[in-house]
Design a protein around this motif. Structure first.
Motif, PDB file in Angstrom:
ATOM      1  N   ASP A 154       6.783  -4.590   6.011  1.00 57.56           N
ATOM      2  CA  ASP A 154       6.036  -5.230   4.923  1.00 57.56           C
ATOM      3  C   ASP A 154       4.591  -5.571   5.310  1.00 57.56           C
ATOM      4  N   ARG A 163       2.128  -7.936   0.956  1.00 60.36           N
ATOM      5  CA  ARG A 163       2.084  -7.945   2.414  1.00 60.36           C
ATOM      6  C   ARG A 163       2.363  -9.336   2.932  1.00 60.36           C
ATOM      7  N   ALA A 212       9.451   3.379   1.372  1.00 61.41           N
ATOM      8  CA  ALA A 212       8.770   2.121   1.039  1.00 61.41           C
ATOM      9  C   ALA A 212       9.523   0.904   1.564  1.00 61.41           C
ATOM     10  N   ALA A 213      10.757   1.102   2.000  1.00 59.22           N
ATOM     11  CA  ALA A 213      11.561  -0.036   2.464  1.00 59.22           C
ATOM     12  C   ALA A 213      11.171  -0.481   3.869  1.00 59.22           C
ATOM     13  N   THR A 219       2.053   9.039  -6.750  1.00 59.04           N
ATOM     14  CA  THR A 219       2.400   7.647  -7.050  1.00 59.04           C
ATOM     15  C   THR A 219       1.682   6.744  -6.059  1.00 59.04           C
ATOM     16  N   VAL A 279       2.596  -3.326  -2.455  1.00 64.10           N
ATOM     17  CA  VAL A 279       3.662  -4.154  -1.910  1.00 64.10           C
ATOM     18  C   VAL A 279       3.042  -5.476  -1.452  1.00 64.10           C
ATOM     19  N   THR A 339       2.093   2.653  -4.887  1.00 65.89           N
ATOM     20  CA  THR A 339       2.880   1.434  -5.035  1.00 65.89           C
ATOM     21  C   THR A 339       2.233   0.333  -4.208  1.00 65.89           C
ATOM     22  N   ARG A 382       7.671  -5.258  -4.406  1.00 64.20           N
ATOM     23  CA  ARG A 382       6.710  -4.313  -4.979  1.00 64.20           C
ATOM     24  C   ARG A 382       6.023  -4.954  -6.183  1.00 64.20           C
ATOM     25  N   PHE A 393      -4.417   6.542   0.475  1.00 64.68           N
ATOM     26  CA  PHE A 393      -4.855   7.656  -0.385  1.00 64.68           C
ATOM     27  C   PHE A 393      -5.507   8.773   0.433  1.00 64.68           C
ATOM     28  N   ASN A 434       2.633  -3.083   5.308  1.00 64.28           N
ATOM     29  CA  ASN A 434       1.989  -2.018   4.557  1.00 64.28           C
ATOM     30  C   ASN A 434       1.939  -2.370   3.075  1.00 64.28           C
ATOM     31  N   GLY A 435       0.755  -2.718   2.606  1.00 68.67           N
ATOM     32  CA  GLY A 435       0.629  -3.114   1.211  1.00 68.67           C
ATOM     33  C   GLY A 435       0.493  -1.939   0.267  1.00 68.67           C
ATOM     34  N   ALA A 436       0.297  -0.730   0.812  1.00 65.97           N
ATOM     35  CA  ALA A 436      -0.018   0.427  -0.026  1.00 65.97           C
ATOM     36  C   ALA A 436       0.848   1.626   0.356  1.00 65.97           C
ATOM     37  N   ILE A 437       1.530   2.180  -0.627  1.00 65.43           N
ATOM     38  CA  ILE A 437       2.367   3.354  -0.418  1.00 65.43           C
ATOM     39  C   ILE A 437       1.902   4.436  -1.384  1.00 65.43           C
ATOM     40  N   VAL A 438       1.541   5.597  -0.858  1.00 67.81           N
ATOM     41  CA  VAL A 438       1.162   6.722  -1.717  1.00 67.81           C
ATOM     42  C   VAL A 438       2.157   7.857  -1.503  1.00 67.81           C
ATOM     43  N   THR A 439       2.597   8.467  -2.591  1.00 66.62           N
ATOM     44  CA  THR A 439       3.406   9.686  -2.462  1.00 66.62           C
ATOM     45  C   THR A 439       2.715  10.798  -3.247  1.00 66.62           C
ATOM     46  N   PRO A 478      -1.751  -0.550   5.499  1.00 61.99           N
ATOM     47  CA  PRO A 478      -2.129  -1.887   5.051  1.00 61.99           C
ATOM     48  C   PRO A 478      -3.055  -1.830   3.832  1.00 61.99           C
ATOM     49  N   HIS A 479      -3.944  -0.830   3.777  1.00 63.84           N
ATOM     50  CA  HIS A 479      -4.944  -0.782   2.699  1.00 63.84           C
ATOM     51  C   HIS A 479      -4.876   0.515   1.913  1.00 63.84           C
ATOM     52  N   ARG A 480      -5.175   0.436   0.604  1.00 65.73           N
ATOM     53  CA  ARG A 480      -4.954   1.585  -0.256  1.00 65.73           C
ATOM     54  C   ARG A 480      -5.843   2.772   0.059  1.00 65.73           C
TER      55      ARG A 480
END
Lengths: 81, 147, 147, 81
Positions: C24, B37, C20-21, B31, B35, B33, B90, C105, C26-31, C99-101
């Motif tokens: 803020d 910033r 993810a909570a 995934t 967010v 997501t 998000r 990744f 961090n604009g990018a969250i990968v799981t 901060p960045h995707r």
């Protein structure tokens, strides 16, 4: 033909959508026609490299033909994600 | 495959769980997501996201379908919000399910790269000193050359 | 940064939401989530995962720390189960916030590549015809040359 | 010195852990010593390219020194994730 504007193009031209009666053969012709109308159009279209165009909701080019096209949209490069 | 363009918030956890509950032939779930910033200056009041109804769904569906054609994927999910968002909210998510992790990762990155530059969304940052459209980054356009 | 080695199931959605909570910035969250795949033959009874208590936590912490040193990350999460699992069960997950995707990744892929070949876990597939240790794949070892 | 075995190495040798009194200078020396003991060790250690070794819970090599080492573990290539 429906002509739509988004983001700062919409703001500069001052409306989101209008009907345009035109015989323009290509997008470039349409841009020239609109730019000749009023300064706000000329300002919005002054740098085409900063704009994108979609024909019937598909990204296209400024030299594309308008034959059969019902909806033209102008907008800046997209910034989703 | 599901593509959603919506104003409402989505629940990342609920979406991830629902997505991962699919086919047990998929050993890998990725995934991503996005967010909102907070700005470096810390004064973001709101992020406004404009989109092109009709074309947006079409563009996202096309991008998702291209990912499915290109990698061996069990499933793809794309959710993107529009309207007014605050820092920490998000914005969007993509999810990919695949038998193998390389496919799941690559497809998720592909979705993100295309979604950034080929889906008709525009962000505007509203701060206490005014509002500004976010400029597209050359690096986002350049990212497409990878594929 | 959190590293968990546990026998109990984890809730992907709850973990993703909690992760993810955070910050803020961090604009990018990968799981990434690994799921026990059913075998092609469809007769997997159970997957047994053995590990090396003590070394496992140490190895995962080292891998997570290396990812944090190498990319600009706000946070890293690694959860890996051991014991008996069934097809469809979630084995493990990693999550990265950045901060960045691109960083999110790449770091998630790095974590997965190292976790596959450098963390002391061993999988055994138990079917109705017997039990077999899963062989390490050359491609998993080769994946490390990317980094 | 504690010697640990995991996965099929554990199954082939028949135990997960044992205390070994040894003067072996390197992992290779320890392997030779254990292999000389009984067939089950010789079988487990017959192809070292199929094995990995950790010294005090850090991955290491078969030519590494055992000086100061308290815990040696033998196992096949890892298959986590």
């Amino acid at each position: 033909m429906d002509v739509l504007y988004f983001a700062w193009v919409r703001e500069r031209i001052g409306l989101p959508k209008e009907k345009v009666d035109t015989q323009a053969a290509t997008v470039n012709d349409l841009v020239a026609e609109l730019s000749a109308r009023e300064d706000r159009y000329a300002a919005a279209f002054s740098d085409l490299s900063a704009l994108r165009v979609a024909l019937d909701q598909e990204l296209s080019d400024f030299d594309a033909s308008l034959i059969g096209v019902r909806e033209v949209a102008f907008f800046p490069p997209m910034t989703g994600g | 495959m599901r593509v959603a363009v919506q104003e409402e918030a989505f629940d990342l956890g609920a979406e991830a769980n629902a997505f991962a509950a699919g086919d047990d032939a998929n050993g890998a779930i990725v995934t991503f997501t996005g967010v909102v910033r907070d700005l470096a200056s810390g004064d973001l009041d709101v992020m406004e996201i404009e989109h092109y109804p009709g074309m947006t769904e079409r563009a996202l569906t096309k991008i998702a379908q291209e990912a499915k054609d290109r990698w061996s994927l069990g499933d793809v999910l794309v959710i993107h919000r529009h309207g007014r968002l605050a820092a920490g909210d998000r914005i969007m998510m993509v999810a990919t399910a695949a038998p193998h992790r390389k496919d799941a990762f690559e497809a998720a990155e592909y979705l993100m790269d295309y979604l950034k530059s080929r889906a008709p969304f525009w962000k505007k940052e509203v701060t206490n000193t005014g509002a500004e459209w976010v400029a597209a980054k050359d690096e986002d356009e350049d990212a497409l050359t990878r594929w």
